[in-house]
Enzyme design. Structure first.
Site, PDB file in Angstrom:
ATOM      1  CG  HIS A 232     -12.204 -13.564   8.408  1.00 20.55           C
ATOM      2  ND1 HIS A 232     -11.390 -12.487   8.630  1.00 20.55           N
ATOM      3  CD2 HIS A 232     -11.408 -14.648   8.519  1.00 20.55           C
ATOM      4  CE1 HIS A 232     -10.169 -12.896   8.883  1.00 20.55           C
ATOM      5  NE2 HIS A 232     -10.146 -14.206   8.816  1.00 20.55           N
ATOM      6  CE1 TYR A 236      -6.205 -15.338   7.300  1.00 19.85           C
ATOM      7  CE2 TYR A 236      -8.429 -15.828   8.009  1.00 19.85           C
ATOM      8  CZ  TYR A 236      -7.198 -15.248   8.241  1.00 19.85           C
ATOM      9  OH  TYR A 236      -6.972 -14.590   9.419  1.00 19.85           O
ATOM     10  CG  HIS A 383      -6.092  -4.627   8.346  1.00 22.60           C
ATOM     11  ND1 HIS A 383      -5.130  -5.466   8.860  1.00 22.60           N
ATOM     12  CD2 HIS A 383      -7.130  -5.430   7.966  1.00 22.60           C
ATOM     13  CE1 HIS A 383      -5.573  -6.726   8.794  1.00 22.60           C
ATOM     14  NE2 HIS A 383      -6.777  -6.730   8.247  1.00 22.60           N
ATOM     15  CG  PHE A 384      -8.530  -3.480   3.182  1.00 22.92           C
ATOM     16  CD1 PHE A 384      -8.274  -2.990   1.921  1.00 22.92           C
ATOM     17  CD2 PHE A 384      -9.656  -3.022   3.869  1.00 22.92           C
ATOM     18  CE1 PHE A 384      -9.090  -2.040   1.362  1.00 22.92           C
ATOM     19  CE2 PHE A 384     -10.487  -2.065   3.303  1.00 22.92           C
ATOM     20  CZ  PHE A 384     -10.190  -1.576   2.045  1.00 22.92           C
ATOM     21  CG  HIS A 385      -4.819  -0.442   0.603  1.00 19.90           C
ATOM     22  ND1 HIS A 385      -5.983  -0.003   1.145  1.00 19.90           N
ATOM     23  CD2 HIS A 385      -4.964  -0.343  -0.753  1.00 19.90           C
ATOM     24  CE1 HIS A 385      -6.815   0.359   0.174  1.00 19.90           C
ATOM     25  NE2 HIS A 385      -6.219   0.166  -0.994  1.00 19.90           N
ATOM     26  NE  ARG A 446     -13.924   0.873   5.271  1.00 21.40           N
ATOM     27  CZ  ARG A 446     -14.051  -0.460   5.190  1.00 21.40           C
ATOM     28  NH1 ARG A 446     -14.331  -1.162   6.285  1.00 21.40           N
ATOM     29  NH2 ARG A 446     -13.931  -1.095   4.052  1.00 21.40           N
ATOM     30  NE  ARG A 447     -16.524   0.533   2.258  1.00 22.79           N
ATOM     31  CZ  ARG A 447     -17.034  -0.665   2.487  1.00 22.79           C
ATOM     32  NH1 ARG A 447     -17.931  -0.838   3.412  1.00 22.79           N
ATOM     33  NH2 ARG A 447     -16.664  -1.690   1.761  1.00 22.79           N
TER      34      ARG A 447
HETATM   35 FE1  HAS Z   1      -8.142  -8.420   8.096  1.00 22.99          FE
HETATM   36  C1  HAS Z   1     -10.790  -6.166   8.147  1.00 22.99           C
HETATM   37  C2  HAS Z   1      -8.596  -9.062  11.410  1.00 22.99           C
HETATM   38  C3  HAS Z   1      -5.621 -10.783   7.999  1.00 22.99           C
HETATM   39  C4  HAS Z   1      -8.164  -8.275   4.661  1.00 22.99           C
HETATM   40  N1  HAS Z   1      -9.248  -7.398   6.684  1.00 22.99           N
HETATM   41  C5  HAS Z   1     -10.267  -6.506   6.905  1.00 22.99           C
HETATM   42  C6  HAS Z   1     -10.763  -6.006   5.655  1.00 22.99           C
HETATM   43  C7  HAS Z   1     -10.037  -6.632   4.657  1.00 22.99           C
HETATM   44  C8  HAS Z   1      -9.094  -7.494   5.329  1.00 22.99           C
HETATM   45  C9  HAS Z   1     -10.215  -6.467   3.168  1.00 22.99           C
HETATM   46  O1  HAS Z   1     -10.818  -8.673  13.482  1.00 22.99           O
HETATM   47  C10 HAS Z   1     -11.846  -4.931   5.490  1.00 22.99           C
HETATM   48  C11 HAS Z   1     -13.199  -5.475   5.173  1.00 22.99           C
HETATM   49  C12 HAS Z   1     -14.153  -4.311   5.025  1.00 22.99           C
HETATM   50  O2  HAS Z   1     -14.194  -3.721   3.930  1.00 22.99           O
HETATM   51  O3  HAS Z   1     -14.802  -3.933   6.005  1.00 22.99           O
HETATM   52  N2  HAS Z   1      -7.241  -9.636   9.468  1.00 22.99           N
HETATM   53  C13 HAS Z   1      -7.557  -9.718  10.772  1.00 22.99           C
HETATM   54  C14 HAS Z   1      -6.652 -10.655  11.440  1.00 22.99           C
HETATM   55  C15 HAS Z   1      -5.798 -11.128  10.462  1.00 22.99           C
HETATM   56  C16 HAS Z   1      -6.201 -10.503   9.222  1.00 22.99           C
HETATM   57  C17 HAS Z   1      -6.648 -11.023  12.888  1.00 22.99           C
HETATM   58  N3  HAS Z   1      -7.096  -9.321   6.615  1.00 22.99           N
HETATM   59  C18 HAS Z   1      -6.121 -10.301   6.787  1.00 22.99           C
HETATM   60  C19 HAS Z   1      -5.669 -10.761   5.512  1.00 22.99           C
HETATM   61  C20 HAS Z   1      -6.389 -10.055   4.565  1.00 22.99           C
HETATM   62  C21 HAS Z   1      -7.274  -9.159   5.283  1.00 22.99           C
HETATM   63  C22 HAS Z   1      -4.636 -11.841   5.317  1.00 22.99           C
HETATM   64  C23 HAS Z   1      -6.350 -10.114   3.089  1.00 22.99           C
HETATM   65  C24 HAS Z   1      -5.527 -10.814   2.363  1.00 22.99           C
HETATM   66  N4  HAS Z   1      -9.423  -7.715   9.511  1.00 22.99           N
HETATM   67  C25 HAS Z   1      -9.486  -8.173  10.792  1.00 22.99           C
HETATM   68  C26 HAS Z   1     -10.644  -7.557  11.460  1.00 22.99           C
HETATM   69  C27 HAS Z   1     -11.268  -6.729  10.524  1.00 22.99           C
HETATM   70  C28 HAS Z   1     -10.486  -6.860   9.307  1.00 22.99           C
HETATM   71  C29 HAS Z   1     -11.102  -7.745  12.836  1.00 22.99           C
HETATM   72  C30 HAS Z   1     -12.527  -5.867  10.738  1.00 22.99           C
HETATM   73  C31 HAS Z   1     -12.167  -4.467  11.070  1.00 22.99           C
HETATM   74  C32 HAS Z   1     -13.386  -3.595  11.167  1.00 22.99           C
HETATM   75  O4  HAS Z   1     -13.687  -3.137  12.273  1.00 22.99           O
HETATM   76  O5  HAS Z   1     -14.056  -3.352  10.151  1.00 22.99           O
HETATM   77  C33 HAS Z   1      -4.715 -12.176  10.666  1.00 22.99           C
HETATM   78  O6  HAS Z   1      -4.909 -13.263   9.789  1.00 22.99           O
HETATM   79  C34 HAS Z   1      -3.329 -11.629  10.490  1.00 22.99           C
HETATM   80  C35 HAS Z   1      -2.254 -12.650  10.868  1.00 22.99           C
HETATM   81  C36 HAS Z   1      -0.901 -12.259  10.345  1.00 22.99           C
HETATM   82  C37 HAS Z   1       0.242 -12.264  11.021  1.00 22.99           C
HETATM   83  C38 HAS Z   1       1.524 -11.846  10.348  1.00 22.99           C
HETATM   84  C39 HAS Z   1       2.488 -13.017  10.131  1.00 22.99           C
HETATM   85  C40 HAS Z   1       3.649 -12.572   9.325  1.00 22.99           C
HETATM   86  C41 HAS Z   1       4.115 -13.155   8.198  1.00 22.99           C
HETATM   87  C42 HAS Z   1       5.231 -12.524   7.453  1.00 22.99           C
HETATM   88  C43 HAS Z   1       6.385 -13.427   7.102  1.00 22.99           C
HETATM   89  C44 HAS Z   1       7.550 -12.625   6.555  1.00 22.99           C
HETATM   90  C45 HAS Z   1       8.184 -12.884   5.381  1.00 22.99           C
HETATM   91  C46 HAS Z   1       9.240 -11.964   4.884  1.00 22.99           C
HETATM   92  C47 HAS Z   1       7.854 -14.032   4.513  1.00 22.99           C
HETATM   93  C48 HAS Z   1       0.290 -12.659  12.457  1.00 22.99           C
HETATM   94  C49 HAS Z   1       3.527 -14.433   7.678  1.00 22.99           C
HETATM   95  C50 HAS Z   1      10.290 -11.667   5.860  1.00 22.99           C
HETATM   96  C51 HAS Z   1      11.142 -10.597   5.362  1.00 22.99           C
HETATM   97  C52 HAS Z   1      12.376 -10.312   5.847  1.00 22.99           C
HETATM   98  C53 HAS Z   1      13.115  -9.172   5.276  1.00 22.99           C
HETATM   99  C54 HAS Z   1      12.987 -11.116   6.941  1.00 22.99           C
HETATM  100 CU    CU Z   2     -11.857 -10.733   8.998  1.00 24.74          CU
END
Ligand code: HAS
Ligand code: CU
Length: 562
Positions: A232, A236, A383-385, A446-447
């Protein structure tokens, strides 16, 4: 003064790190399109279904581990030199680079061995079809694990170069606040040191001896747990560099200034504290881990949303400030006053927009009960793409359009391709990830090279499986085109002759609310590291103790009272 002229030695290092990253991106993207066409059944002529797993491992390792690590090393090297205004200790930094490169070559050769018939090398078949998560019971050639260990050790040494630069800077600037970019790099590296301990123990104590035949038994639960302890926080490790770009460079590209330096520091400290004690949210379905500890991981994960929600606010507010500096009026019409034709700006914004969707699917993953619906389905790659594959990768490509000219002194070439590229990525990813999420809800795994089963028909809530597959294939193809466009721009720029003066520079404008507004305690690394370790002991101590209580190599874990 252009960065390359101020810091020629550091620029050479950043260039080398970027070039390795770009080569990995090219090969990884090729593997990606092969597998997208294969598993959707659109074109199956490139590889056999048995080789699909080799290609999938290569795709994951080259993109999620090699492209990211080398790009981040380059970005961090630039950021530390830029904000501390000095060359990096280059002997340490180059040692790190060569160790990481050796590790990468070992891992890549082991994976490719699987495609060329797994020749026997040193008494073991040369192959590594273990996917990018590489935990037991799947086994790779020892060279793969040794390569992985070297990449990690190399990254530790790279971190040492950043810390040494800070210590040298401190001597010249006693009592001053750590500049924001360096603060972000060092906080990320502290998080990285804490979390890589898990995978280092897994690889060195278990996987290497096991693959060499020195030990016969392995505990899959223990090695999975050690992997996800790291697995995990590694996400980050990919996200925080993107945040470094969004906080410190994106406001400037929008024509404005960062809204709040103190808030940015709080966000990074929150990641240091909470990134690690959440790994069990990848193991909700694993037996042998008490539900109470899964619940603790879920609670911590929900708190971990906070720094990203704060980021969404601060970054959008800073960009809006930029638009208003350019004369924008109105609640939403300021969006029109932004430089959407500048590839660095457009790429970062589109990456942020997609991350908002990726963060949303992350929240769903994190819910212990809803996770059972999507775990091990193609929803997870959806999700992760959006996260690593866009929030990180598109930001990395976008900022290269801005950074590479400065570390080479050469103007960006093929500008018209660069302007279009982030939009191609955005459309490709919108098609692919949306269809993947929907297909996951329909239960498609998947996979697997063979996602269809005899006498079983998947049914989507809306739309058909055939239509989802087609979207995945078209989206995957567009992403390959997007990667190729980026690499053409980079190759042409890197190979061009230097000439003319650059219109970009690395100066970062002062934030609207500067470091003097942020309490000094935020820079107290010892305190935050101690709290981070304490949270880990609470989240992991008892379950880990029970996994090893029955013997280090015995599978499973006896029940523990919760
Ligand atoms: Fe995740 C699985 C939960 C974030 C990557 N995640 C994965 C896997 C990867 C991955 C690679 O709880 C698969 C691993 C595998 O092969 O099995 N993930 C989360 C949660 C967050 C999260 C709660 N993940 C990420 C990030 C990753 C990433 C960041 C890579 C960089 N994830 C999970 C969970 C799994 C999981 C379970 C397991 C699933 C399973 O069952 O296998 C949080 O950190 C997300 C928080 C994000 C937000 C969004 C905030 C929005 C922002 C945008 C700002 C906008 C801008 C532009 C700048 C609340 C900051 C505005 C534009 C305009 C036009 C106005
Ligand atoms: Cu995670």
């Amino acid at each position: 003064m252009v960065f390359v002229d101020s810091y020629p030695k550091t620029s050479k290092l950043v260039r080398s790190e970027f070039i390795v990253a770009f080569v990995a991106l090219g090969i990884g993207a090729l593997f990606g399109v092969i597998q997208a066409l294969h598993r959707t059944g659109v074109f199956r002529g490139f590889v056999s279904s048995a080789d699909y797993y080799t290609i999938l491992t290569g795709h994951g390792v080259l993109l999620a581990l090699v492209f990211t690590t080398f790009f981040i090393a380059g970005l961090f090297t630039w950021a530390v030199a830029n904000s501390l205004e000095r060359e990096l200790p280059h002997r340490i930094a180059w040692t790190a680079f060569w160790i990481m490169l050796t590790g990468t070559v070992l891992a890549a050769v082991s994976i490719i061995g699987g495609i060329v018939g797994s020749p026997s090398i040193l008494g073991h078949d040369l192959e590594a079809d273990v996917l990018f998560t590489f935990y037991a019971p799947m086994k790779a050639h020892p060279a793969f694990y040794i390569g992985a260990a070297l990449i990690i050790v190399g990254s530790w040494i790279a971190g040492l170069a950043y810390f040494k630069a800070l210590w040298e800077w401190r001597e010249d600037n006693p009592g001053e606040r750590i500049p924001l970019q360096t603060f972000m790099v060092l906080t990320t590296m502290l998080m990285w040191y804490i979390s890589t301990i898990g995978v280092a123990v897994e690889v060195v104590a278990f996987l290497i001896p096991w693959s060499l035949g020195l030990i016969q038994n392995i505990d899959p639960l223990l090695t999975r747990t050690l992997f996800w302890y790291f697995g995990h926080p590694v996400v980050y490790f990919w996200l925080m560099p993107a945040y470094l770009v969004w906080y410190t460079i994106l406001p400037k590209l929008a024509g404005g200034r960062l809204f709040s330096d103190p808030l940015a520091r709080v966000v990074f400290v929150a990641f240091l504290l909470l990134s690690t004690p959440v790994g069990f949210h990848h193991q909700y379905t694993d037996p042998g881990i008490p539900s109470g500890y899964k619940f603790i991981a879920m609670t911590n994960t929900m708190f971990l949303l906070l720094p990203s929600l704060l980021t969404a606010f601060t970054v959008v507010a800073s960009v809006e400030h930029g638009a208003r500096q350019r004369g924008a009026k109105g609640y939403l019409s300021w969006l029109r006053n932004l430089p959407w034709d500048k590839p660095a700006f457009a790429g970062c914004m589109l990456a942020g927009l997609m991350f908002a969707a990726g963060g949303f699917s992350g929240m769903i993953n994190a819910g212990m009960n809803i996770n059972y619906l999507i775990h091990n389905t193609i929803w997870v790659p959806g999700h992760f793409h959006l996260t690593v594959g866009t929030a990180f990768a598109l930001t990395a490509m976008a900022i290269s359009y801005w950074l590479v000219p400065q570390i080479t002194g050469k103007k960006l070439r093929q500008r018209s391709i660069a302007v279009l590229q982030p939009y191609v990525w955005f459309v490709g990813m919108a098609l692919m990830s949306n269809a993947m999420h929907r297909a996951g809800l329909a239960g498609i795994p998947r996979r697997t090279a063979e996602p269809t089963y005899d006498e079983f028909a998947f049914e989507g809530v809306a739309g058909t499986v055939g239509e989802m597959r087609l979207q995945i294939a078209i989206g995957g193809f567009l992403l390959f085109v997007g990667a190729a466009m980026f690499l053409i721009v980079m190759a042409d720029t890197l190979l061009a002759q230097r000439g003319g003066t650059l219109s970009v520079n690395s100066n970062i404008p002062e934030p609207l609310s500067g470091p003097d507004h942020s309490p000094r305690i935020l820079d107290n690394y010892k305190l935050w590291t101690a709290i981070a370790l304490l949270l880990i002991v609470i989240a992991y101590g008892p379950p880990l103790a029970s996994m090893v209580a029955d013997g280090l190599f015995a599978p499973g874990s006896p029940p523990i009272p919760v």
